[in-house]
Design a protein around this motif. Structure first.
Motif, PDB file in Angstrom:
ATOM      1  N   SER A 107      11.037   2.395   1.702  1.00  0.00           N
ATOM      2  CA  SER A 107      12.091   1.973   0.787  1.00  0.00           C
ATOM      3  C   SER A 107      12.661   3.210   0.097  1.00  0.00           C
ATOM      4  CB  SER A 107      11.522   1.020  -0.276  1.00  0.00           C
ATOM      5  OG  SER A 107      10.605   1.720  -1.125  1.00  0.00           O
ATOM      6  N   THR A 108      13.622   2.995  -0.777  1.00  0.00           N
ATOM      7  CA  THR A 108      14.139   4.107  -1.566  1.00  0.00           C
ATOM      8  C   THR A 108      13.115   4.552  -2.610  1.00  0.00           C
ATOM      9  OG1 THR A 108      15.265   2.530  -3.021  1.00  0.00           O
ATOM     10  CG2 THR A 108      16.569   3.519  -1.254  1.00  0.00           C
ATOM     11  N   ARG A 109      12.076   3.769  -2.797  1.00  0.00           N
ATOM     12  CA  ARG A 109      10.999   4.209  -3.689  1.00  0.00           C
ATOM     13  C   ARG A 109      10.041   5.143  -2.934  1.00  0.00           C
ATOM     14  NH1 ARG A 109       6.252   0.619  -6.712  1.00  0.00           N
ATOM     15  NH2 ARG A 109       5.258   2.409  -7.731  1.00  0.00           N
ATOM     16  N   THR A 110       9.579   4.735  -1.751  1.00  0.00           N
ATOM     17  CA  THR A 110       8.643   5.580  -1.002  1.00  0.00           C
ATOM     18  C   THR A 110       9.290   6.904  -0.601  1.00  0.00           C
ATOM     19  OG1 THR A 110       9.249   4.590   1.137  1.00  0.00           O
ATOM     20  CG2 THR A 110       7.430   3.568  -0.059  1.00  0.00           C
ATOM     21  N   HIS A 111      10.589   6.880  -0.368  1.00  0.00           N
ATOM     22  CA  HIS A 111      11.310   8.075   0.057  1.00  0.00           C
ATOM     23  C   HIS A 111      12.174   8.669  -1.056  1.00  0.00           C
ATOM     24  CE1 HIS A 111       9.961   6.629   3.928  1.00  0.00           C
ATOM     25  NE2 HIS A 111      10.463   7.695   4.517  1.00  0.00           N
ATOM     26  N   GLY A 112      11.935   8.204  -2.274  1.00  0.00           N
ATOM     27  CA  GLY A 112      12.783   8.620  -3.380  1.00  0.00           C
ATOM     28  C   GLY A 112      12.794  10.113  -3.626  1.00  0.00           C
ATOM     29  N   LEU A 122      13.179  13.533  -8.885  1.00  0.00           N
ATOM     30  CA  LEU A 122      13.632  12.202  -9.293  1.00  0.00           C
ATOM     31  C   LEU A 122      14.119  12.187 -10.737  1.00  0.00           C
ATOM     32  CD1 LEU A 122      10.950   9.943  -7.593  1.00  0.00           C
ATOM     33  CD2 LEU A 122      13.407   9.900  -7.158  1.00  0.00           C
ATOM     34  N   LYS A 123      13.561  13.063 -11.563  1.00  0.00           N
ATOM     35  CA  LYS A 123      13.971  13.113 -12.959  1.00  0.00           C
ATOM     36  C   LYS A 123      15.332  13.792 -13.148  1.00  0.00           C
ATOM     37  CE  LYS A 123       9.167  13.364 -14.558  1.00  0.00           C
ATOM     38  NZ  LYS A 123       8.148  14.192 -15.264  1.00  0.00           N
ATOM     39  N   ARG A 124      15.811  14.438 -12.101  1.00  0.00           N
ATOM     40  CA  ARG A 124      17.061  15.203 -12.216  1.00  0.00           C
ATOM     41  C   ARG A 124      18.257  14.473 -11.625  1.00  0.00           C
ATOM     42  NH1 ARG A 124      15.708  20.461  -9.175  1.00  0.00           N
ATOM     43  NH2 ARG A 124      17.859  20.989  -9.747  1.00  0.00           N
ATOM     44  N   GLU A 178       0.826  -1.203   0.000  1.00  0.00           N
ATOM     45  CA  GLU A 178       0.000   0.000   0.000  1.00  0.00           C
ATOM     46  C   GLU A 178       0.865   1.261   0.000  1.00  0.00           C
ATOM     47  OE1 GLU A 178      -3.501   0.441  -0.029  1.00  0.00           O
ATOM     48  OE2 GLU A 178      -3.284  -1.595  -0.781  1.00  0.00           O
ATOM     49  N   MET A 179       1.907   1.265   0.813  1.00  0.00           N
ATOM     50  CA  MET A 179       2.767   2.444   0.882  1.00  0.00           C
ATOM     51  C   MET A 179       3.528   2.659  -0.428  1.00  0.00           C
ATOM     52  SD  MET A 179       2.069   3.852   3.636  1.00  0.00           S
ATOM     53  CE  MET A 179       1.451   3.608   5.298  1.00  0.00           C
ATOM     54  N   GLU A 180       3.934   1.576  -1.069  1.00  0.00           N
ATOM     55  CA  GLU A 180       4.614   1.699  -2.357  1.00  0.00           C
ATOM     56  C   GLU A 180       3.692   2.320  -3.397  1.00  0.00           C
ATOM     57  OE1 GLU A 180       7.867   0.781  -3.247  1.00  0.00           O
ATOM     58  OE2 GLU A 180       8.253   0.458  -1.115  1.00  0.00           O
ATOM     59  N   ARG A 181       2.401   1.990  -3.324  1.00  0.00           N
ATOM     60  CA  ARG A 181       1.442   2.532  -4.301  1.00  0.00           C
ATOM     61  C   ARG A 181       1.315   4.049  -4.189  1.00  0.00           C
ATOM     62  NH1 ARG A 181      -2.535  -1.878  -3.205  1.00  0.00           N
ATOM     63  NH2 ARG A 181      -2.361  -3.396  -4.876  1.00  0.00           N
ATOM     64  N   VAL A 183      29.428  11.505   0.495  1.00  0.00           N
ATOM     65  CA  VAL A 183      28.289  10.594   0.459  1.00  0.00           C
ATOM     66  C   VAL A 183      27.369  10.826   1.651  1.00  0.00           C
ATOM     67  CG1 VAL A 183      27.546   8.171   0.524  1.00  0.00           C
ATOM     68  CG2 VAL A 183      29.600   8.814  -0.755  1.00  0.00           C
ATOM     69  N   VAL A 184      26.091  10.904   1.379  1.00  0.00           N
ATOM     70  CA  VAL A 184      25.066  10.877   2.417  1.00  0.00           C
ATOM     71  C   VAL A 184      24.473   9.471   2.428  1.00  0.00           C
ATOM     72  CG1 VAL A 184      22.839  11.773   3.201  1.00  0.00           C
ATOM     73  CG2 VAL A 184      24.519  13.321   2.169  1.00  0.00           C
ATOM     74  N   VAL A 185      24.503   8.812   3.573  1.00  0.00           N
ATOM     75  CA  VAL A 185      23.866   7.504   3.715  1.00  0.00           C
ATOM     76  C   VAL A 185      22.468   7.750   4.254  1.00  0.00           C
ATOM     77  CG1 VAL A 185      23.890   5.282   4.908  1.00  0.00           C
ATOM     78  CG2 VAL A 185      26.036   6.287   4.099  1.00  0.00           C
ATOM     79  N   TYR A 186      21.439   7.407   3.444  1.00  0.00           N
ATOM     80  CA  TYR A 186      20.063   7.702   3.851  1.00  0.00           C
ATOM     81  C   TYR A 186      19.353   6.457   4.371  1.00  0.00           C
ATOM     82  CZ  TYR A 186      15.759  10.113   4.439  1.00  0.00           C
ATOM     83  OH  TYR A 186      14.670  10.680   5.027  1.00  0.00           O
ATOM     84  N   LEU A 187      18.730   6.616   5.551  1.00  0.00           N
ATOM     85  CA  LEU A 187      17.980   5.539   6.192  1.00  0.00           C
ATOM     86  C   LEU A 187      16.515   5.960   6.254  1.00  0.00           C
ATOM     87  CD1 LEU A 187      20.538   4.976   9.079  1.00  0.00           C
ATOM     88  CD2 LEU A 187      20.292   3.598   7.001  1.00  0.00           C
ATOM     89  N   HIS A 188      15.681   5.308   5.462  1.00  0.00           N
ATOM     90  CA  HIS A 188      14.279   5.704   5.358  1.00  0.00           C
ATOM     91  C   HIS A 188      13.482   5.345   6.608  1.00  0.00           C
ATOM     92  CE1 HIS A 188      12.691   1.627   4.961  1.00  0.00           C
ATOM     93  NE2 HIS A 188      13.722   1.357   4.177  1.00  0.00           N
TER      94      HIS A 188
END
Length: 330
Positions: free
Chosen positions: A112-117, A71-73, A60-63, A99-104
């Motif tokens: 995920s890196t998609r929900t927080h992309g 994201l396009k840039r 559901e969250m991914e949707r 480098v920034v290490v990102y923890l969603h």
């Protein structure tokens, strides 16, 4: 729940918000209709999703994730970071050694890196650094200490590629903010080199949810204590909820790198952010706290259509740039 149902929730909560505002005014003095309706929609979504099993919650969250201009840039690339699924977000002209290490966030259950992309991409663009987003293992299938182990493993892998620790900044939101501190404590206790600093967005550091704001701000935010305790139980599993790597509120913070903490004045995790800042300072850690008036949990994730999210993310990026500049070769 497909797109029509999501749109139905958005329309329904928007209509209800409009009717309530006509009768009583905004829920908070500084809230626009758009902001209040968004919070109401997110609250309704959480109230429905929390009753599902974990895989269904993630689906559901991914949707809810949608493409964004940010994201396009950036250039995105999947990578195996020491056995941890991860994704690079590289902005144009990125400085390769930073480098920034990102923890969603996502209560250790979803995200995920998609929900927080979108937020990750905006951080990459705003800092000029590559961002390594980690898709650490999730509960209840992988309870504590799996996310901590994954973060440590990915960080070790990053250093093995030649990136220097003083050119790395951890960043995380909500559960990811708590995970960032827990991982710093784990690295320190193992005698490993620490990154230059950490940026914590509404960090969830007390999984007992004992802060007064968890209850006091329920009527404003898009979650509540019942939801948090439900997800915490899945993550904690058989561990002690007061284990310092589960709830960093109980950790000895001495020797950690500088922390930059962002919380909203109207959010559940307000007290978590304030208390961990005060505890870090008492332990001799340089810690800066910014409390954003009227803001709810994770307001930085709301996207470029919200001026508060844009300004909040800009401040985070400004801090990261400063930390990395201090460590730059002279």
């Amino acid at each position: 729940m497909g797109l029509p149902a999501i749109l139905s929730t958005l329309i329904g909560t928007s209509l209800a918000t409009g009717a309530r505002r006509l009768k009583h005014g905004p829920l908070r003095p500084g809230w626009s209709f758009k902001y209040e309706a968004t919070v109401a929609c997110m609250r309704a979504t959480n109230e429905r999703v929390v009753h599902l099993d974990a895989p269904a919650q993630r689906e559901e969250m991914e949707r809810l994730s949608v493409p964004s201009p940010a994201l396009k840039r950036v250039r995105r690339e999947q990578v195996d970071a020491g056995g941890v699924q991860a994704e690079w977000f590289t902005p144009p002209g990125a400085a390769g050694d930073s480098v920034v290490v990102y923890l969603h966030g996502g209560s250790y259950v979803f995200g995920s890196t998609r929900t927080h992309g979108d937020l990750i991409a905006r951080i990459a663009l705003g800092t000029g650094a590559r961002v390594l987003g980690l898709n650490y293992r999730l509960a209840p299938e992988h309870p504590f200490p799996a996310p901590v182990e994954d973060t440590v493993a990915a960080y070790r892998w990053l250093l093995s590629t030649g990136v220097r620790p003083e050119r790395v900044v951890f960043c995380g939101d909500s559960a990811g903010g708590g995970l960032a501190i827990a991982s710093l404590v784990a690295l320190r206790d193992r005698g490993e080199p620490l990154p230059a600093g950490a940026v914590l967005i509404a960090p969830w550091v007390d999984l007992e949810c004992s802060g007064a704001s968890v209850v006091a701000h329920e009527r404003f935010d898009w979650g509540d204590k019942r939801m948090l305790l439900h997800w915490a139980k899945w993550y904690v599993g058989e561990a002690d909820v007061r284990n310092p790597l589960v709830s960093p509120w109980y950790a000895d913070l001495r020797g950690l790198p500088p922390l930059f903490v962002h919380v909203g004045s109207a959010e559940l995790q307000h007290d978590d952010g304030v208390r961990i800042t005060e505890k870090a300072r008492a332990a001799g850690v340089k810690a800066h706290l910014e409390v954003w008036p009227e803001m709810v949990h994770n307001f930085q994730t709301f996207g470029e259509g919200f001026p508060e999210a844009v300004r909040g993310t800009a401040k985070l990026c400004e801090h990261v740039r400063g930390v990395l500049a201090e460590a730059a070769p002279r």
